[in-house]
Write a protein that holds these residues in place. Structure first.
Motif, short mmCIF file in Angstrom:
data_model
loop_
_atom_site.label_atom_id
_atom_site.label_comp_id
_atom_site.label_asym_id
_atom_site.label_seq_id
_atom_site.Cartn_x
_atom_site.Cartn_y
_atom_site.Cartn_z
N VAL A 35 70.47 -62.66 31.42
CA VAL A 35 71.71 -62.07 30.85
C VAL A 35 72.97 -62.61 30.43
O VAL A 35 72.57 -62.10 29.08
N SER A 36 73.42 -63.60 30.52
CA SER A 36 74.50 -64.35 29.41
C SER A 36 73.93 -65.23 28.56
O SER A 36 74.31 -64.47 27.46
N MET A 41 72.69 -63.81 22.28
CA MET A 41 71.43 -63.97 21.32
C MET A 41 71.72 -62.54 20.44
O MET A 41 71.23 -62.92 19.51
N PHE A 42 72.35 -61.57 21.37
CA PHE A 42 72.44 -60.70 20.66
C PHE A 42 73.47 -60.38 19.90
O PHE A 42 73.69 -59.59 18.77
N TYR A 43 74.73 -60.86 20.57
CA TYR A 43 76.42 -60.68 19.40
C TYR A 43 76.21 -62.00 18.65
O TYR A 43 76.61 -61.97 17.25
N LEU A 44 75.75 -63.24 18.86
CA LEU A 44 75.47 -64.72 18.04
C LEU A 44 74.52 -63.68 16.56
O LEU A 44 75.50 -63.86 15.45
N PRO A 45 73.84 -63.36 16.55
CA PRO A 45 73.16 -62.60 14.88
C PRO A 45 74.49 -62.23 14.26
O PRO A 45 73.50 -61.77 12.73
N TYR A 71 78.27 -70.00 20.87
CA TYR A 71 76.78 -70.68 20.39
C TYR A 71 76.75 -72.12 22.15
O TYR A 71 76.33 -72.16 22.67
N LYS A 72 77.49 -73.07 21.39
CA LYS A 72 77.90 -74.05 22.12
C LYS A 72 78.87 -73.67 23.72
O LYS A 72 78.34 -74.96 25.12
N GLY A 73 79.34 -73.02 24.54
CA GLY A 73 80.30 -72.44 25.57
C GLY A 73 79.47 -71.57 26.43
O GLY A 73 79.68 -71.11 27.65
N PHE A 146 65.49 -59.30 16.85
CA PHE A 146 64.20 -59.86 17.11
C PHE A 146 64.38 -60.05 18.04
O PHE A 146 63.53 -60.42 19.37
N PRO A 147 65.63 -60.33 19.02
CA PRO A 147 65.03 -60.89 20.29
C PRO A 147 65.47 -59.47 21.55
O PRO A 147 64.78 -59.63 22.52
N VAL A 148 65.45 -58.03 20.65
CA VAL A 148 64.87 -57.28 21.15
C VAL A 148 63.69 -56.86 22.32
O VAL A 148 63.35 -56.66 23.29
#
Length: 163
Positions: A35-36, A41-45, A71-73, A146-148
């Protein structure tokens, strides 16, 4: 029936009981990590969409920091946690129980594609950090969807086990 048989049988029962209790915790941690990871993956794009539209230096630098920290944290630790717990479940019982069923192989294939997407997002974080992005906000709007498809497919495969 001897006392030693009863004690040995009872010990096996408790061993199996504790194994499944541990596996339930592993599965819960796997779901939490997934979930995290998917939230990132939804927020970064979406950040890429706004970053590609930004024109002032302050906004551009702010997006670079936000993308790197996300991305890193968040995404990378969540990815690692999800992967470790997933491999633990596969190694402990899932492969032996479900390897003859196609849903698990399909799910693992979709997860592999999602992992490639994850690392491509990391590549894009680096591209934006160097101010070398050449893609439009429209590209990233589509990229964001895409990730959806993978999230829905993976959840259906893991829960319903359709084939």
């Amino acid at each position: 029936m001897r006392i030693s048989d009863i004690i040995t049988g009872q010990k096996r029962y408790y061993d199996l009981y504790f194994f499944w209790i541990i596996m339930l915790w592993v599965k819960a941690i796997h779901v939490f990590g997934f979930v995290s990871w998917m939230a990132g993956m939804f927020y970064l794009p979406r950040l890429f969409v706004y970053h590609s539209m930004a024109e002032d230096a302050i906004s551009i630098e702010r997006f670079k920091v936000m993308e790197r920290k996300l991305y890193k944290g968040i995404m990378m630790p969540s990815f690692i946690l999800t992967t470790i717990m997933g491999f633990w479940m596969l190694q402990s019982y899932a492969w032996e129980v479900y390897s003859s069923m196609y849903w698990l192989k399909t799910k693992l294939f979709l997860v592999a594609i999602l992992i490639a997407y994850h690392f491509y997002c990391g590549h894009l974080v680096g591209v934006f950090a160097l101010d070398k992005n050449d893609k439009s906000h429209v590209f990233f709007r589509w990229f964001n969807e895409f990730p959806v498809v993978f999230l829905i497919s993976i959840i259906i495969l893991a829960v319903v086990k359709p084939f």
